[in-house]
Design a protein around this motif. Structure first.
Motif, mmCIF file in Angstrom:
data_model
loop_
_atom_site.group_PDB
_atom_site.id
_atom_site.type_symbol
_atom_site.label_atom_id
_atom_site.label_comp_id
_atom_site.label_asym_id
_atom_site.label_seq_id
_atom_site.Cartn_x
_atom_site.Cartn_y
_atom_site.Cartn_z
ATOM 1 N N GLY A 1 0.860 -1.072 0.037
ATOM 2 C CA GLY A 1 0.037 -0.029 -0.089
ATOM 3 C C GLY A 1 0.982 1.138 0.026
ATOM 4 O O GLY A 1 1.933 1.251 -0.044
ATOM 5 N N ASP A 2 -0.031 2.458 -0.046
ATOM 6 C CA ASP A 2 0.747 3.796 0.148
ATOM 7 C C ASP A 2 1.714 4.004 0.991
ATOM 8 O O ASP A 2 2.547 5.072 1.072
ATOM 9 C CB ASP A 2 -0.418 5.021 -0.187
ATOM 10 C CG ASP A 2 -1.145 4.528 -1.347
ATOM 11 O OD1 ASP A 2 -0.780 4.006 -2.315
ATOM 12 O OD2 ASP A 2 -2.386 5.212 -1.282
ATOM 13 N N ALA A 3 1.547 3.349 2.167
ATOM 14 C CA ALA A 3 2.583 3.780 3.365
ATOM 15 C C ALA A 3 3.914 3.187 3.141
ATOM 16 O O ALA A 3 5.005 3.550 3.647
ATOM 17 C CB ALA A 3 2.215 3.048 4.719
ATOM 18 N N TYR A 4 4.294 2.823 1.766
ATOM 19 C CA TYR A 4 5.641 2.043 1.450
ATOM 20 C C TYR A 4 5.849 2.549 -0.054
ATOM 21 O O TYR A 4 5.055 2.582 -0.867
ATOM 22 C CB TYR A 4 5.772 0.630 1.643
ATOM 23 C CG TYR A 4 5.484 0.180 3.053
ATOM 24 C CD1 TYR A 4 6.553 -0.262 3.934
ATOM 25 C CD2 TYR A 4 3.970 -0.172 3.581
ATOM 26 C CE1 TYR A 4 6.035 -0.662 5.115
ATOM 27 C CE2 TYR A 4 3.968 -0.752 4.800
ATOM 28 C CZ TYR A 4 4.901 -0.962 5.742
ATOM 29 O OH TYR A 4 4.868 -1.346 6.880
ATOM 30 N N VAL A 5 7.179 2.657 -0.095
ATOM 31 C CA VAL A 5 7.747 2.893 -1.483
ATOM 32 C C VAL A 5 8.714 1.651 -1.670
ATOM 33 O O VAL A 5 9.779 1.452 -0.827
ATOM 34 C CB VAL A 5 8.429 4.080 -1.737
ATOM 35 C CG1 VAL A 5 8.903 4.183 -3.087
ATOM 36 C CG2 VAL A 5 7.668 5.116 -1.336
ATOM 37 N N VAL A 6 8.338 1.029 -2.705
ATOM 38 C CA VAL A 6 9.143 -0.398 -3.084
ATOM 39 C C VAL A 6 10.117 -0.218 -4.259
ATOM 40 O O VAL A 6 9.640 0.351 -5.582
ATOM 41 C CB VAL A 6 8.263 -1.641 -3.297
ATOM 42 C CG1 VAL A 6 9.026 -2.848 -3.706
ATOM 43 C CG2 VAL A 6 7.329 -2.176 -2.138
ATOM 44 N N LYS A 7 11.365 -0.409 -4.149
ATOM 45 C CA LYS A 7 12.292 -0.284 -5.260
ATOM 46 C C LYS A 7 13.053 -1.536 -5.494
ATOM 47 O O LYS A 7 13.435 -2.156 -4.470
ATOM 48 C CB LYS A 7 13.084 0.893 -5.027
ATOM 49 C CG LYS A 7 12.711 2.362 -5.014
ATOM 50 C CD LYS A 7 12.384 2.541 -6.428
ATOM 51 C CE LYS A 7 11.949 4.173 -6.451
ATOM 52 N NZ LYS A 7 11.654 4.439 -7.783
ATOM 53 N N LEU A 8 13.224 -2.182 -6.569
ATOM 54 C CA LEU A 8 14.082 -3.236 -7.140
ATOM 55 C C LEU A 8 15.463 -2.703 -7.296
ATOM 56 O O LEU A 8 15.675 -1.495 -7.829
ATOM 57 C CB LEU A 8 13.496 -4.004 -8.300
ATOM 58 C CG LEU A 8 14.268 -4.806 -8.899
ATOM 59 C CD1 LEU A 8 14.590 -6.138 -8.048
ATOM 60 C CD2 LEU A 8 13.847 -5.416 -10.222
ATOM 61 N N ALA A 9 16.492 -3.445 -6.730
ATOM 62 C CA ALA A 9 18.003 -3.043 -7.148
ATOM 63 C C ALA A 9 18.587 -4.152 -7.379
ATOM 64 O O ALA A 9 18.188 -5.477 -6.967
ATOM 65 C CB ALA A 9 18.354 -2.177 -5.946
ATOM 66 N N MET A 10 19.787 -4.053 -8.118
ATOM 67 C CA MET A 10 20.616 -5.333 -8.258
ATOM 68 C C MET A 10 21.953 -5.232 -7.585
ATOM 69 O O MET A 10 22.365 -3.989 -7.705
ATOM 70 C CB MET A 10 20.767 -5.847 -9.819
ATOM 71 C CG MET A 10 19.516 -5.965 -10.590
ATOM 72 S SD MET A 10 18.961 -7.507 -9.965
ATOM 73 C CE MET A 10 17.412 -7.495 -10.749
ATOM 74 N N ARG A 11 22.414 -6.100 -6.936
ATOM 75 C CA ARG A 11 23.856 -5.697 -6.372
ATOM 76 C C ARG A 11 24.939 -5.583 -7.564
ATOM 77 O O ARG A 11 25.872 -4.675 -7.262
ATOM 78 C CB ARG A 11 24.361 -7.104 -5.417
ATOM 79 C CG ARG A 11 25.408 -6.953 -5.156
ATOM 80 C CD ARG A 11 25.827 -5.625 -4.112
ATOM 81 N NE ARG A 11 27.357 -5.612 -3.619
ATOM 82 C CZ ARG A 11 28.193 -4.997 -4.344
ATOM 83 N NH1 ARG A 11 28.000 -4.413 -5.428
ATOM 84 N NH2 ARG A 11 29.417 -4.554 -3.836
ATOM 85 N N TYR A 12 24.631 -6.092 -8.674
ATOM 86 C CA TYR A 12 25.796 -5.665 -9.653
ATOM 87 C C TYR A 12 24.802 -5.362 -11.042
ATOM 88 O O TYR A 12 23.883 -5.992 -11.379
ATOM 89 C CB TYR A 12 26.493 -6.750 -10.020
ATOM 90 C CG TYR A 12 27.263 -7.404 -8.799
ATOM 91 C CD1 TYR A 12 28.255 -6.986 -8.189
ATOM 92 C CD2 TYR A 12 26.790 -8.596 -8.403
ATOM 93 C CE1 TYR A 12 28.726 -7.425 -7.076
ATOM 94 C CE2 TYR A 12 27.249 -9.120 -7.093
ATOM 95 C CZ TYR A 12 28.271 -8.546 -6.466
ATOM 96 O OH TYR A 12 28.741 -8.961 -5.218
ATOM 97 N N GLN A 13 25.366 -4.229 -11.836
ATOM 98 C CA GLN A 13 24.632 -3.623 -12.891
ATOM 99 C C GLN A 13 23.257 -3.052 -12.587
ATOM 100 O O GLN A 13 23.188 -2.199 -11.487
ATOM 101 C CB GLN A 13 24.425 -4.823 -13.847
ATOM 102 C CG GLN A 13 25.728 -5.368 -14.425
ATOM 103 C CD GLN A 13 26.724 -4.563 -15.063
ATOM 104 O OE1 GLN A 13 26.477 -3.969 -16.105
ATOM 105 N NE2 GLN A 13 27.775 -3.917 -14.563
ATOM 106 N N SER A 14 22.112 -3.087 -13.226
ATOM 107 C CA SER A 14 21.156 -2.170 -13.183
ATOM 108 C C SER A 14 19.951 -3.097 -13.151
ATOM 109 O O SER A 14 20.152 -4.241 -13.264
ATOM 110 C CB SER A 14 20.916 -1.323 -14.478
ATOM 111 O OG SER A 14 20.789 -1.892 -15.569
ATOM 112 N N PRO A 15 18.704 -2.342 -12.302
ATOM 113 C CA PRO A 15 18.723 -1.247 -11.380
ATOM 114 C C PRO A 15 19.761 -1.259 -10.366
ATOM 115 O O PRO A 15 19.826 -2.278 -9.600
ATOM 116 C CB PRO A 15 17.448 -1.028 -11.305
ATOM 117 C CG PRO A 15 16.739 -2.224 -11.214
ATOM 118 C CD PRO A 15 17.481 -3.111 -12.132
ATOM 119 N N SER A 16 20.632 -0.139 -10.059
ATOM 120 C CA SER A 16 21.427 -0.422 -9.153
ATOM 121 C C SER A 16 20.881 0.083 -7.680
ATOM 122 O O SER A 16 19.900 0.764 -7.620
ATOM 123 C CB SER A 16 22.715 0.517 -9.509
ATOM 124 O OG SER A 16 22.292 2.282 -9.238
#
Length: 353
Positions: free
Chosen positions: A105-120
């Motif tokens: 829900g709106d109380a959180y902002v989720v971001k995907l990242a990779m340890r190497y390369q993108s998305p960083s």
């Protein structure tokens, strides 16, 4: 005259900000081209937690030998793995990012990242910083803790955050092999195949590590013996990657109701001449085939997304090895990918980190 009664000051409520959730997988080349694969290998293998030798010999090894000679071969394998949506690991990462955002829900902002390369990781944390988020949860996508995976994510995140003027409240997920929904997701995936046919043996193949890395993590300098010390997960060996892998197997086996002797835990992907944790998956495959085993169901519970090590190494290369020695049926149990139970696991981890 009575003294006036002092009233407590009226405090204006402080606005409650959102929580940033950074989900981090290992990484993947941006494309299966040789230059992109070489770039990925250089960043990955130059990590001092992955190849844990001094910088200069590591630099010469990676840039003078491994990356130049291995990149063309690896690029061919990545082309086998690539789908119409690109890398499965990155594709499912974005799918889970969206699903987790919807679930939280709106109380959180989720971001995907990779340890190497993108998305960083750098880009994900920079987005959180611009939003003014000061409450962060970081979930490395590694069920079992290892210095070369989870530990590397920790180090990278902290290297970035130490430059922030306003340091956030930071919570890490160390491991999640014990989470019942994580186990149940693999159990359901495996049970589907076990109900379709009989399998002579069940294999649990985990990514390997050099034995020296396990020894470095044994702070007692007395527990790790690469044998019966992994028979249970205790206070003394709970940080040992090998012991955590055996514990993961025990939990899946228990819920599947597998009989003792009908399954094996082993380790894949070893490199170089130094001893890695045993038993080796390829040795076990040869041993099973030599005993007349004709059908194998193979799990890869160190990975939550389909990737080179699951789809190609376990799903195709080990299948070919097994069949060349007389095996008749080899079935890989797919990774969690976008399994709803996996997303539910992540929701629980975020809220209890």
């Amino acid at each position: 005259m009575e003294a006036p009664v002092l009233q407590p000051p009226v405090l204006t409520p402080v606005p409650v900000g959102k929580t940033g959730v950074l989900i981090v997988n290992l990484g993947t080349p941006d494309s299966p081209s040789v230059p992109d694969v070489r770039k990925y290998l250089r960043e990955f293998l130059m990590d001092g937690r992955v190849i844990d030798v001094p910088y200069i010999p590591r630099f010469l090894l990676v840039n003078g030998i491994i990356a130049p000679f291995r990149a063309p071969k690896s690029a061919k394998v990545y082309k086998q793995l690539w789908t119409e949506v690109g890398s499965p690991l990155k594709h499912y990462g974005y799918v889970v990012e969206r699903q987790l955002q919807e679930a939280l829900g709106d109380a959180y902002v989720v971001k995907l990242a990779m340890r190497y390369q993108s998305p960083s990781i750098d880009a994900g944390l920079a987005d959180f910083q611009r939003m003014g988020l000061t409450d962060l949860v970081v979930i490395p996508f590694f069920p079992q803790y290892a210095s070369a995976s989870t530990g590397s994510v920790y180090e990278k995140v902290m290297d970035i955050l130490k430059t922030w003027q306003v340091m956030p409240k930071l919570r890490f997920v160390n491991r999640f092999l014990e989470h019942p929904k994580f186990i149940e997701a693999f159990v359901q995936a495996g049970r589907k195949y076990l109900t379709e046919r009989h399998y002579d043996h069940v294999l649990f193949s985990y990514h390997g590590l050099p034995e020296r890395q396990i020894r470095k993590g044994d702070v007692t300098k007395d527990v790790c013996r690469f044998g019966d010390c992994c028979g249970s997960l205790t206070a003394m060996n709970q940080h040992c990657y090998r012991a955590q892998c055996f514990e993961t197997t025990r939990r899946i086996v228990r819920d599947l109701g597998l009989a003792e002797g009908s399954y094996t835990t082993c380790f894949q992907s070893r490199l170089g001449r130094d001893p890695w944790i045993k038993p080796y998956t390829d040795d076990i495959i040869k041993e099973l085939a030599g005993k007349g085993v004709k059908s194998v169901l193979a799990f890869s519970p160190a990975f939550v997304s389909d990737c080179l090590e699951t789809t190609i190494e376990v799903g195709e290369e080990y299948k070919e090895m097994f069949e060349e020695r007389g095996g008749e049926h080899w079935q890989l149990v797919e990774s969690l990918n976008d399994n709803p139970l996996w997303v539910e696991t992540l929701v629980d981890l975020v809220k209890t980190a």
